[in-house]
Design a protein around this motif. Structure first.
Motif, PDB file in Angstrom:
ATOM      1  N   LYS A   1     -10.097   2.707  -2.582  1.00 15.27           N
ATOM      2  CA  LYS A   1      -9.028   1.733  -2.725  1.00 15.27           C
ATOM      3  C   LYS A   1      -8.581   1.178  -1.381  1.00 15.27           C
ATOM      4  O   LYS A   1      -8.071   0.050  -1.286  1.00 15.27           O
ATOM      5  N   THR A   2      -8.806   1.963  -0.334  1.00 12.07           N
ATOM      6  CA  THR A   2      -8.381   1.548   1.000  1.00 12.07           C
ATOM      7  C   THR A   2      -9.491   0.875   1.789  1.00 12.07           C
ATOM      8  O   THR A   2      -9.256  -0.118   2.490  1.00 12.07           O
TER       9      THR A   2
ATOM     10  N   ASP B   1      -9.634  12.267  -0.915  1.00 15.69           N
ATOM     11  CA  ASP B   1      -9.568  11.762  -2.287  1.00 15.69           C
ATOM     12  C   ASP B   1     -10.410  10.482  -2.365  1.00 15.69           C
ATOM     13  O   ASP B   1     -10.075   9.459  -1.754  1.00 15.69           O
TER      14      ASP B   1
ATOM     15  N   GLU C   1     -10.932   8.335  -4.697  1.00 18.25           N
ATOM     16  CA  GLU C   1     -10.283   7.170  -5.291  1.00 18.25           C
ATOM     17  C   GLU C   1      -9.416   6.436  -4.264  1.00 18.25           C
ATOM     18  O   GLU C   1      -9.437   5.206  -4.159  1.00 18.25           O
ATOM     19  N   LEU C   2      -8.644   7.207  -3.490  1.00 22.21           N
ATOM     20  CA  LEU C   2      -7.826   6.601  -2.449  1.00 22.21           C
ATOM     21  C   LEU C   2      -8.697   5.976  -1.352  1.00 22.21           C
ATOM     22  O   LEU C   2      -8.374   4.905  -0.827  1.00 22.21           O
TER      23      LEU C   2
ATOM     24  N   LEU D   1       0.854  -1.196   0.000  1.00 20.35           N
ATOM     25  CA  LEU D   1       0.000   0.000   0.000  1.00 20.35           C
ATOM     26  C   LEU D   1       0.893   1.251   0.000  1.00 20.35           C
ATOM     27  O   LEU D   1       0.901   2.036   0.944  1.00 20.35           O
ATOM     28  N   PRO D   2       1.664   1.472  -1.068  1.00 22.74           N
ATOM     29  CA  PRO D   2       2.558   2.641  -1.099  1.00 22.74           C
ATOM     30  C   PRO D   2       1.807   3.962  -1.131  1.00 22.74           C
ATOM     31  O   PRO D   2       2.358   4.996  -0.741  1.00 22.74           O
ATOM     32  N   GLU D   3       0.555   3.939  -1.582  1.00 19.87           N
ATOM     33  CA  GLU D   3      -0.198   5.195  -1.643  1.00 19.87           C
ATOM     34  C   GLU D   3      -0.546   5.737  -0.270  1.00 19.87           C
ATOM     35  O   GLU D   3      -0.981   6.895  -0.149  1.00 19.87           O
ATOM     36  N   LEU D   4      -0.361   4.926   0.791  1.00 16.45           N
ATOM     37  CA  LEU D   4      -0.661   5.378   2.142  1.00 16.45           C
ATOM     38  C   LEU D   4       0.544   6.002   2.842  1.00 16.45           C
ATOM     39  O   LEU D   4       0.465   6.321   4.030  1.00 16.45           O
ATOM     40  N   ASP D   5       1.633   6.183   2.108  1.00 14.06           N
ATOM     41  CA  ASP D   5       2.817   6.786   2.720  1.00 14.06           C
ATOM     42  C   ASP D   5       2.570   8.229   3.151  1.00 14.06           C
ATOM     43  O   ASP D   5       3.256   8.727   4.057  1.00 14.06           O
ATOM     44  N   LYS D   6       1.611   8.894   2.510  1.00 11.92           N
ATOM     45  CA  LYS D   6       1.276  10.267   2.907  1.00 11.92           C
ATOM     46  C   LYS D   6       0.226  10.324   4.003  1.00 11.92           C
ATOM     47  O   LYS D   6      -0.032  11.394   4.550  1.00 11.92           O
TER      48      LYS D   6
ATOM     49  N   GLU E   1      -6.018  13.060   3.776  1.00 11.76           N
ATOM     50  CA  GLU E   1      -5.696  12.478   2.482  1.00 11.76           C
ATOM     51  C   GLU E   1      -6.827  11.603   1.955  1.00 11.76           C
ATOM     52  O   GLU E   1      -6.937  11.399   0.746  1.00 11.76           O
TER      53      GLU E   1
END
Length: 603
Positions: A354-355, A348, A350-351, A319-324, A345
């Motif tokens: 996805k989560t 968004d 889309e995020l 889950l690299p998109e959760l780094d922020k 964050e």
């Protein structure tokens, strides 16, 4: 008068002796004289007094009672004095609780109590084939003895003998013939059985010569039925093997399994200098109640095994998109690492989908969150005595979703962290808190303990950055949250300290940065919320020098770049002057820092 008193006394003494020493026998009952009744009553009264007083402490009748009371008082003082002496030295209750918990942990490790409970046994399944019942054969046991007992009463004919001899082999391999059972069992009801130790030869000798052949024929017919015990022939092979085995008590007990070495966050529970730090966390979480702390520790270790923490550390959750969303950045003023949770964050969509889109994605997020925390604990914390073993959490609620699919998994994550990660939070700061959150917190505040309330800090949008700066210096706070720290900064690092200045409403603030030789001067500044005017110029130290405008004065709005960076190459001694004009009616917070670089370094 004295003589009369002596006479009465002399009469009473023999009466008392008669009652105590010469009690009347049962054969010759004798009633005491009227004079004797009174001493008897007095004697019973004396006996009652002796029974009522303690046997160990009651003095003799001839001894006075006052010395006994003094003696008891001395005994009490003697007993109390050692207790006072032992209670004199102060014992640290925390150390005492820690030592007690260590003993309990060692005992629990020896008993392997840190393992998950065994799974429930599977439901019993019906056997494929029903084995022949073993208990049915003993019911035909009376057929063993009746044969000799029925010699004189009934002699089987020659026609019956072949039948019986043919049925005998069948009785060895299978059930007995019902006709033979009825014929041989009938005499048992009329006559008692003979002694089992009597041999068959003696019974045959007692019979007459005319019946000798009949007895022999009956023995040939019946003995094959009774000779082998039915139970021995019908026992299954498994039962025969178990019957040959020695009793369970005979073999030596199997050696006990060695105690399991249990680790938590890579540290053993006992035997390491860091173990005390771990145990103290569980004690603090349970107000130093040793048994409660031990129960919490057991539950945490068992949960870690069931959740598979060690395997999770090596798993690629992906889950690299959760780094922020969740990240570690910098330390606070006391050296605690800081973990930031930026839930805005998830604005968004889309995020967010996805989560938290479905149950599998939410489960994956929970695993990712636990994995991230586990790695942060092992990489950032130090459990040696006196080390930093807790962290600061900063939660940004700006634009965070209030309700949605994430609520269930976030509650579950909070519960897991509270139950299995005790005393890992030194401070928890909530920033950009909306008004409704503050209202709920005020309502729930009376239900929190003072220890919990001391760790929680809430700040609204207008006070968020200033609140953070109370615990974290500006150069350690990310730019996105009001600080000066950013990645890949070639001019400044976290070691370059910043200065904060408050600018009063409708006032102007100047900052002077001197340079004594030719160099390159680099600076950066930030005004929280901006809405100010900013300019910079260089003024040489020589009186005949000319002022150089570095940055023309311009107004900066809130939407402009949060941090302004400038530089100026100086050829002669002088200073750079920054001017910030605050025309608003609100106080502004100014952050700035600068450094002098050589010309060769700047190139």
């Amino acid at each position: 008068m004295a003589q009369a008193t002596q006479a009465k006394a002399s009469e009473a003494v023999p009466a008392a002796e008669v009652v105590v020493a010469e009690a009347p026998s049962e054969s010759e009952p004798k009633e005491p004289a009227p004079e004797e009744k009174k001493p008897e009553a007095e004697e019973k009264k004396t006996e009652a007094q002796e029974v009522a007083s303690p046997a160990d402490e009651a003095p003799a009748e001839s001894e006075p009672k006052e010395p006994a009371a003094e003696e008891k008082k001395n005994e009490v003082q003697e007993v109390a004095s050692p207790a006072d002496e032992t209670a004199a030295p102060d014992v640290d209750p925390q150390k005492k609780a820690l030592d007690e918990l260590k003993e309990l942990v060692q005992a629990a490790l020896a008993n392997n109590e840190f393992n998950p409970p065994p799974p429930p046994p599977p439901p019993p399944t019906a056997p494929a084939e029903e084995q022949p019942p073993i208990k049915e054969e003993p019911e035909a046991a009376p057929a063993e003895a009746p044969a000799p007992a029925s010699v004189e009463e009934r002699k089987p004919t020659s026609e019956e003998l072949p039948k019986t001899s043919e049925a005998a082999p069948a009785s060895v391999e299978g059930p007995l013939n019902p006709e033979v059972v009825e014929q041989l069992a009938a005499p048992v009801k009329e006559e008692p059985l003979p002694a089992p130790a009597r041999p068959a030869e003696e019974k045959a000798a007692e019979a007459d010569d005319g019946g000798a052949k009949t007895v022999k024929a009956i023995e040939e017919t019946v003995v094959p039925v009774a000779a082998p015990p039915p139970a021995a022939e019908e026992v299954p092979p498994a039962a025969e093997d178990s019957a040959k085995e020695p009793p369970e008590e005979d073999p030596a007990p199997a050696p006990a399994a060695p105690p399991e070495e249990v680790f938590i966050w890579g540290i053993p529970l006992v035997g390491d200098e860091k173990s005390d730090t771990i145990l103290l966390k569980f004690l603090q979480a349970r107000d130093f109640k040793v048994k409660d702390a031990l129960a919490m520790l057991k539950d945490a270790v068992i949960w870690r095994k069931q959740f598979g923490i060690e395997a999770l550390l090596e798993e690629d959750v992906g889950l690299p998109e959760l780094d922020k969303v969740v990240y570690m950045h910098g330390v606070d003023k006391e050296g605690h690492p800081v973990c930031y949770n930026v839930y805005g964050e998830f604005h968004d969509r889309e995020l967010y989908e996805k989560t938290f889109g479905d149950a599998d994605k939410r489960r994956k997020f929970l695993k990712w969150r636990i994995q991230y925390l586990e790695k942060g604990i092992r990489e950032k914390l130090d459990f040696t005595p006196g080390g930093i073993s807790s962290m600061v959490q900063v939660t940004d609620l700006k634009n965070s979703p209030r309700i949605g699919k994430h609520r269930q998994v976030t509650k579950q994550a909070v519960t897991l962290l509270q139950d299995n990660y005790p005393e890992f939070i030194a401070k928890k700061v909530f920033i950009n808190v909306p008004w409704w959150y503050l209202a709920v917190n005020r309502m729930m505040s009376p239900f929190f303990t003072q220890r919990t309330k001391s760790k929680f800090v809430f700040a609204g949008p207008s006070r968020s950055a200033e609140t953070l700066f109370k615990y974290i210096v500006p150069e350690q706070v990310p730019v996105a949250l009001g600080g000066l720290s950013k990645d890949d900064d070639r001019d400044f690092t976290a070691a370059d300290a910043a200065t904060d200045v408050s600018i009063k409403p409708s006032s102007k603030q100047t900052i002077e940065m001197p340079a004594t030789e030719a160099c390159v001067l680099v600076w950066e500044l930030r005004v929280l919320g901006w809405e100010v005017s900013y300019g910079a110029e260089f003024t040489p130290s020589a009186e005949d020098g000319y002022t150089v405008i570095v940055h023309k004065t311009r107004k900066l709005a809130a939407v402009d770049e949060p941090v302004i960076k400038g530089s100026f190459k100086i050829g002669e001694p002088g200073k750079v002057v920054l001017s910030i004009d605050n025309p608003t009616s609100k106080k502004k917070l100014l952050l700035y820092r600068y450094k002098v670089k050589s010309c060769s370094e700047s190139n």
